[in-house]
Design an enzyme around this catalytic site. Structure first.
Site, short mmCIF file in Angstrom:
data_model
loop_
_atom_site.label_atom_id
_atom_site.label_comp_id
_atom_site.label_asym_id
_atom_site.label_seq_id
_atom_site.Cartn_x
_atom_site.Cartn_y
_atom_site.Cartn_z
N PRO A 2 88.07 107.92 114.15
CG PRO A 2 87.58 106.04 114.86
CD PRO A 2 87.10 106.93 113.93
CD GLU A 3 92.88 111.80 112.53
OE1 GLU A 3 93.91 112.11 112.52
OE2 GLU A 3 91.71 112.74 112.17
CE LYS A 59 94.24 107.20 110.03
NZ LYS A 59 93.14 107.49 109.12
NE ARG A 248 92.87 111.85 103.13
CZ ARG A 248 92.62 110.91 104.11
NH1 ARG A 248 91.83 111.23 105.06
NH2 ARG A 248 93.03 109.66 103.90
#
Length: 261
Positions: A2-3, A59, A248
């Protein structure tokens, strides 16, 4: 993961399912998602109140009640769903709020990396003060100033929530692909024109993603090809590169997004 667009979708769920409805019952199935609040206190503070709003910053999803605010963060796998009280419980349902007589708001999360907080005004302010401006609302000048001051990579700057709130891994890669900027470029080394293009493309990607309530896997977008074993750039047909930037996993096009000199 979720962003900002996903959380905006959860905000709509909260607003349509529970806003202005009395919280009849709070059920905690797994205390592992509660942060700084016990199961008993969560019940005492919330039962009998109403969710008076549905707000989002980056977020974070914020559910004020006229007293404390429920703060939700969805980590890697969190969701918010509107169900009926009699619906079968999912294995990953962690907390349920029965609102009115016929609806139940459920926080569902497989990995439990984040969860729920109960915050008074001071605690809420401290949390939000540590966040940068919301990525969907940050103005050009503020964005320019924040990116220009960063010494690290562009990918690191975009995903640092204290710089700009709401952008995660998928969004960052998509925005940088649209802007034709390599994720390892030094943020402070961009030209004025590149920063302007980055801001414009960020807003474009976010508008489309918010409408879709996710980063959409379109054929014309990087996201539509990043999971292919030998994904090709939808713009130029070059095979996509994969690596790690700022710790990342990162996907980019070596032709459209040339490495920094």
């Amino acid at each position: 993961m979720p962003e900002l667009p996903d959380v905006e979708g959860f905000r709509k769920v909260l607003d349509s399912c529970a806003r202005d409805r009395r919280i009849q019952q709070v059920e905690v199935y797994d205390t592992g998602v509660l942060h700084g609040v016990s199961e008993g206190r969560l019940r005492r503070e919330l039962e009998g109140r109403r969710f008076t709003g549905a707000e989002r910053h980056g977020k974070w999803l914020l559910a004020p009640t006229g007293g404390p605010t429920v703060m939700l963060h969805f980590g890697m796998t969190g969701q918010l769903l509107c169900c009926r009280p009699g619906d079968e419980r999912h294995a990953h349902d962690r907390v349920a709020f029965t609102v009115g007589s016929d609806r139940q708001l459920r926080y569902r999360d497989q990995r439990k990396l984040k969860g729920l907080w109960l915050a008074d005004d001071a605690e809420l302010a401290r949390t939000l003060d540590a966040q940068g401006p919301d990525a969907a609302a940050v103005g050009r000048e503020d964005f320019d100033s924040r990116i220009r001051r960063r010494r690290g990579s562009l990918k690191s700057a975009l995903t640092d929530q204290s710089v700009i709130a709401g952008v995660g891994n998928l969004l960052a890669d998509e925005i940088l692909w649209h802007a034709r900027l390599h994720p390892a470029r030094r943020a402070g080394g961009l030209t004025d024109g590149e920063r302007c293009r980055l801001h414009d493309d960020m807003r474009t990607v976010l508008r489309s993603s918010v409408r879709a309530e996710c980063v959409p896997p379109r054929e014309s977008w990087l996201t539509g090809h990043r999971d292919d074993p030998h994904g090709m750039c939808p713009r130029c047909g070059t095979e996509l590169n994969r690596g790690r930037t700022a710790g990342r996993s990162t996907v980019w096009c070596p032709r459209c997004q040339p490495e920094p000199a």
